[in-house]
Design a protein around this motif. Structure first.
Motif, short mmCIF file in Angstrom:
data_model
loop_
_atom_site.label_atom_id
_atom_site.label_comp_id
_atom_site.label_asym_id
_atom_site.label_seq_id
_atom_site.Cartn_x
_atom_site.Cartn_y
_atom_site.Cartn_z
N MET A 42 0.83 -1.21 0.00
CA MET A 42 0.00 0.00 0.00
C MET A 42 0.86 1.25 0.00
N ARG A 43 1.93 1.26 0.77
CA ARG A 43 2.78 2.44 0.85
C ARG A 43 3.59 2.67 -0.42
N ASP A 83 -10.89 -8.53 3.71
CA ASP A 83 -10.50 -7.53 4.70
C ASP A 83 -10.35 -8.12 6.10
N HIS A 88 -10.17 1.17 13.14
CA HIS A 88 -10.25 0.81 11.72
C HIS A 88 -10.78 -0.62 11.58
N ARG A 104 -6.85 -2.45 5.26
CA ARG A 104 -7.04 -1.65 4.04
C ARG A 104 -7.55 -0.25 4.40
N ALA A 105 -8.54 -0.19 5.29
CA ALA A 105 -9.07 1.11 5.70
C ALA A 105 -8.01 1.94 6.42
N LYS A 153 -5.31 3.09 3.82
CA LYS A 153 -5.87 4.08 2.89
C LYS A 153 -5.96 5.45 3.59
N LEU A 184 -2.45 6.96 3.80
CA LEU A 184 -1.96 7.51 2.53
C LEU A 184 -2.68 8.80 2.16
N ASP A 185 -3.98 8.84 2.41
CA ASP A 185 -4.73 10.06 2.09
C ASP A 185 -4.26 11.23 2.95
N TRP A 200 -6.94 6.67 -6.63
CA TRP A 200 -7.55 5.39 -6.27
C TRP A 200 -8.38 4.81 -7.40
N PHE A 216 -9.77 -2.67 -5.68
CA PHE A 216 -9.89 -3.62 -4.58
C PHE A 216 -11.13 -4.48 -4.84
#
Length: 428
Positions: A237-238, A258, A270, A274-275, A278, A281-282, A290, A295
């Motif tokens: 993800m990063r 998930d 969370h 994934r949540a 995300k 990152l946001d 995105w 996903f």
């Protein structure tokens, strides 16, 4: 007629292909035991009787927390023993029992069927140091964790001591077991269906919105049963901002649930990793596109296969832990794999020959290496061909795994007689 009993709480688990093969053979009678929820997903048929047991109660409130896993496994083993007693009363006594011992189901099999050959699936031996635990500095472990892990292996030890044979999917997985028990374990992978999982230059993958992906465009795939740190999901993800910025045409397909299969729960507040990632990152980046990261959750097998077949590159990351089918299946369809430079992956992939390796924790290097390989996807096609050749030679179900399993499925007396004959010949 050889009677075979399979036992797996999440039936059919790793035994799917072997169970289905035996159902085509007139010289085998097959019965399977699993938890009721799994049995509903894997109904029996004319050549397969499936029996479910209710999920046992959990450990008591006052049980020491080191022993909660052990108590849960004992309860599950007891539930399976009751089913086995019922089978015995009906007149079904197996020649061979194949069981995954990880949840306690193998604990009492030999007490009910003492003359059956018991084969246990030795997937992993937990360790407080040197393997998965403590590998990731982002998720440190305490002394309390280490002591609990030592006790967690009690179920595996008791099961393997009772068994006649063990099987481990890879050399590395066999090697993590204690030397005192390793002599019982044979290396044999449960097998990849390389006929069904094969390259398809005309493959198409339809995204939920209707857009179609083909091999003509750059596609990166990432697959895990559940999207969690054990499978490097946080590292992947990063890497997304750098990946997306580096190739404006790149489409990224992510398959997996998930939930959490291994390790600790997601950060507080969370619902999933994934949540959480995300949101991270946001907060850190002005704009992550995105719309190019898809996903898909858990998808039907045919869709999963098509996604791999259109991929330019498949990314596979893992702690020093059980090797996933998905990496070998990606190699089987001929997509080049960029894998983490961790022990279970290094056993299979030789960097630049049949795949590529990258340090697990280096996010920037991961992104840069992936972008370079995708840009050169036509040049590296032969690496994908070599990856498939590796799977055919070492992990194919029909030609590699099945012959070993069929040898293990011989009744105990027959195997003993064969060994006696071999010993006599050696002495002579």
């Amino acid at each position: 007629m050889i009677r075979v009993l399979f036992i797996h709480q999440n039936l059919p688990g790793q035994f799917r292909r072997l169970m289905r093969y035996l159902q085509t053979r007139p010289d085998y009678e097959v019965v399977a035991i699993g938890e009721e929820t799994a049995v509903r997903r894997e109904p029996g048929g004319p050549k397969l009787r499936v029996i479910g047991y209710a999920k046992p109660d959990g450990p008591g409130d006052k049980t020491h927390h080191y022993l909660r896993h052990f108590e849960g496994c004992v309860r599950r083993g007891q539930a399976v023993a009751r089913v086995c007693v019922g089978l015995k009363q009906e007149g079904f006594v197996p020649d061979v029992v194949v069981c995954h011992p990880g949840w306690g189901e193998a604990l009492f099999v030999k007490d009910v069927f003492p003359r059956a050959r018991l084969v246990v699936f030795c997937e992993f031996w937990w360790a407080a140091d040197g393997l998965d635990v403590g590998f990731d500095p982002e998720y440190p472990v305490s002394l309390d964790d280490r002591l609990r892990i030592r006790i967690k292996n009690s179920v595996l030890m008791q099961s393997l001591l009772a068994a006649d044979d063990g099987v481990a999917p890879t050399r590395w997985q066999r090697g993590v077991h204690p030397a005192e028990l390793r002599g019982k374990i044979r290396e044999v992978h449960e097998g990849i269906d390389t006929q069904q999982l094969a390259p398809d230059p005309h493959a198409r993958f339809v995204l939920p919105g209707g857009a179609v992906l083909t091999r003509a465009q750059p596609v990166l795939t990432f697959v895990a049963r559940n999207l969690e740190p054990y499978r490097g999901f946080h590292v992947f993800m990063r890497s997304l901002p750098r990946l997306l910025a580096g190739n404006p045409e790149l489409q990224i397909v992510v398959i997996g649930g998930d939930g959490v299969s291994y390790g600790r729960r997601p950060p507080q507040g969370h619902a999933s990793y994934r949540a959480a990632l995300k949101a991270e990152l946001d907060e850190r980046f002005d704009a992550v596109d995105w719309s190019r990261v898809h996903f898909l959750g858990k998808v039907p097998y045919a869709a999963y296969r098509s996604a791999l077949q259109v991929a330019s590159l498949h990314l596979y990351l893992t702690y020093p832990f059980v090797l996933s089918w998905s990496m070998l299946e990606a190699m089987a369809v001929g997509v080049p794999v960029l894998g983490s430079d961790t022990a279970p992956v290094r056993e299979v992939i030789r960097d630049g020959e049949n795949g590529f390796l990258t340090p697990f924790f280096d996010v920037a290097l991961l992104a840069d290496r992936a972008l370079d390989l995708i840009a050169r996807r036509h040049e590296i096609a032969q690496v994908g061909v070599a990856g498939r050749a590796t799977v055919l030679a070492r992990y194919d179900f029909e030609t590699v795994g099945l012959p070993v399993y069929l040898d293990l499925l011989k009744p105990l007396d027959e195997r003993v007689d064969e060994r006696a004959d071999a010993d006599a010949q050696e002495v002579a």
